[in-house]
Scaffold this active site. Structure first.
Site, short mmCIF file in Angstrom:
data_model
loop_
_atom_site.label_atom_id
_atom_site.label_comp_id
_atom_site.label_asym_id
_atom_site.label_seq_id
_atom_site.Cartn_x
_atom_site.Cartn_y
_atom_site.Cartn_z
N THR A 1 -54.02 106.02 -61.17
CA THR A 1 -52.73 106.06 -61.85
C THR A 1 -52.69 107.08 -62.98
O THR A 1 -53.71 107.55 -63.46
CB THR A 1 -52.37 104.67 -62.41
OG1 THR A 1 -53.34 104.27 -63.38
CG2 THR A 1 -52.30 103.63 -61.30
N ASP A 2 -51.46 107.40 -63.40
CA ASP A 2 -51.25 108.34 -64.50
C ASP A 2 -50.85 107.58 -65.77
O ASP A 2 -50.87 106.34 -65.79
CB ASP A 2 -50.22 109.39 -64.11
CG ASP A 2 -48.84 108.81 -63.80
OD1 ASP A 2 -48.57 107.65 -64.16
OD2 ASP A 2 -48.03 109.54 -63.19
N ALA A 3 -50.45 108.30 -66.80
CA ALA A 3 -50.09 107.68 -68.08
C ALA A 3 -48.88 106.76 -67.96
O ALA A 3 -48.69 105.86 -68.78
CB ALA A 3 -49.82 108.76 -69.13
N GLY B 1 -48.52 104.72 -65.53
CA GLY B 1 -48.98 103.53 -64.83
C GLY B 1 -48.69 103.51 -63.35
O GLY B 1 -48.82 102.48 -62.70
N VAL B 2 -48.29 104.65 -62.79
CA VAL B 2 -48.04 104.74 -61.35
C VAL B 2 -49.06 105.68 -60.72
O VAL B 2 -49.70 106.48 -61.40
CB VAL B 2 -46.60 105.21 -61.05
CG1 VAL B 2 -45.58 104.21 -61.55
CG2 VAL B 2 -46.33 106.59 -61.61
#
Length: 149
Positions: free
Chosen positions: A18-20, A22-23
């Site tokens: 995930t990225d910052a 949250g996905v």
């Protein structure tokens, strides 16, 4: 359940995917597609060392570089989501094939990716026919489907 279990690969979204926000981060989708293909080959009975260089066994005489790829997201995937990657292999010509990966959460298709591979001689780097194990995997994976001439 698919009649061909080697074409349905379960996968859980991990925090590292995930990225910052949250996905799932876009770059991980194509990695999932490639890993699902590797898992599928193993489940079908083809050792990955027979296909990919760098293993402990003899090096393959045919390399299968990716010559085209693309990915599409249709809905976000969050950490902990349990996905299923459904593989759809297709021979393009005697030395080229693609694997479309459709990623679903429950029954919702949330993403897809496509990896197109070209067979080349590992020494000369000239185009050649697909290796026999890959031919068998594609053939078995498309049984019962109408194939273009």
């Amino acid at each position: 359940m698919n009649a061909y279990p080697w074409l349905e690969i379960p996968r859980t979204v991990r925090f590292s995917d995930t990225d910052a926000a949250g996905v799932m981060h876009f770059q991980h989708l194509l990695g999932w597609c490639h890993q699902a293909w590797e898992d599928s080959l193993e489940q079908f009975g083809i050792p990955v060392g027979a296909v990919f260089p760098g293993g402990r066994s003899d090096q393959p005489s045919v390399a299968l570089p990716i010559v085209h790829c693309h990915a599409d997201f249709r809905a976000p995937m969050y950490v902990g989501d349990a996905a299923v990657i459904h593989l759809l292999p297709k021979r393009i010509d005697p030395g080229c094939f693609e694997v479309v990966s459709e990623i679903s959460l429950n029954t919702q298709k949330v993403a897809s990716g496509c990896l197109q591979h070209l067979a080349i001689d590992a020494v000369t780097r000239q185009r050649c026919s697909l290796p026999e194990p890959i031919e068998r995997w594609i053939e078995a994976s498309t049984l019962g489907q109408i194939q273009p001439l």
